[in-house]
Design an enzyme around this catalytic site. Structure first.
Site, PDB file in Angstrom:
ATOM      1  CG  ASP A 179      35.350  12.077  39.748  1.00 47.04           C
ATOM      2  OD1 ASP A 179      35.995  12.058  41.047  1.00 47.04           O
ATOM      3  OD2 ASP A 179      34.753  11.031  39.689  1.00 47.04           O
TER       4      ASP A 179
ATOM      5  CG  ASP B 196      38.748   6.925  42.457  1.00 46.22           C
ATOM      6  OD1 ASP B 196      39.166   7.338  43.375  1.00 46.22           O
ATOM      7  OD2 ASP B 196      39.330   5.699  41.901  1.00 46.22           O
TER       8      ASP B 196
END
Ligand code: XBP
Ligand code: MG
Length: 242
Positions: free
Chosen positions: A10, A12
């Site tokens: 991922d 953010d």
């Protein structure tokens, strides 16, 4: 647990603590549009339950008393989000947001151990490019065999779509991959794609329900203290970092 062929990251909150920069960019874009909207940290923590910046603006606007109908909103949301993205990319490209602790070492040790790297994020591709330009350099984007973003999968986390797209591009089964996430939405998305998940929580996601994750760490410097699994899955790359 099977040996690891790929790590799917991922962005953010996982590669870097970017959500404060997103929040500031949203507020600046609202101010530039003469809108009285200002998202506090506490308000933004709740709004982060909605993945996707455009969808987040819509969720916030829809609950205001003067909200127009969804169709009338969307064009204005697109304009606001484009302004926000320009402000955000300028901030991260200038190096204002460093990678989280242990991220660079983990990426490098995975490469040294021959483990494939991929990205599966809800954010826009231009934001991923800007983060790398402001940290490891644009060349490091070449370390990733798949970079799946908001433009890759219309349905956003917690839907599995962006992880399924990454697995398809890698041509790997989920059993030989591990996702690295920071949020409950991310854990739900990865689990729905059949992936095991490692969580590195942050100030915005601490305390969320990470049920289904293999382990929850403060950050990736804690890899060596991992319980098994995923320690055995990650053995080759942990050895590479010793
Ligand atoms: C986090 C998100 C994104 C960002 C804002 O993505 O939900 O929406 O908050 O970026 P992830 P955009 O944790 O999956 O990396 O405004 O480009 O959506
Ligand atoms: Mg995240």
């Amino acid at each position: 647990m099977m040996p690891l062929d790929a790590l799917i990251f991922d962005v953010d909150g996982t590669l870097a603590d970017t959500e404060e920069a997103h929040r500031r960019a949203f507020n600046l874009a609202f101010a530039q549009a003469d809108l009285p909207w200002r998202w506090s940290v506490e308000e933004y923590r709740v709004l982060l339950d909605v993945a996707g910046g455009k969808e987040r603006i819509r969720a916030y606007w829809s609950q205001l008393p003067d909200a127009p109908g969804p169709e009338a909103m969307w064009d204005r949301i697109l304009t606001l989000h484009a302004a926000k993205t320009a402000l955000y990319t300028e901030a991260v490209r200038s190096g204002q947001v460093p990678l989280r602790p242990g991220v660079e070492a983990t990426l490098r040790s995975a490469r040294d151990a021959g483990i494939t790297l991929a990205i599966a994020t809800t954010t826009s591709r231009v934001n991923v490019d800007a983060l790398f330009e402001g940290t490891l350099g644009a060349g490091a984007l070449g370390w990733f065999s798949a970079i799946c973003t908001a433009e890759t999968a219309a349905k956003k986390k917690p839907a599995p779509d962006v992880y399924l797209a990454a697995l398809a591009q890698l041509g790997l089964p989920p059993a030989r991959c591990l996702a690295v996430e920071d949020s409950r939405n991310g854990v739900l998305a990865a689990r729905a794609a059949g992936l095991e998940v490692l969580v590195t929580e942050n100030a915005y996601t601490r305390g969320q329900d990470f049920s289904g994750a293999l382990a929850v760490l403060d950050d990736l410097t804690g890899l060596h203290a991992l319980p098994d699994p995923p320690a055995s899955m990650m053995g080759p790359m942990l050895d590479a970092t010793r």
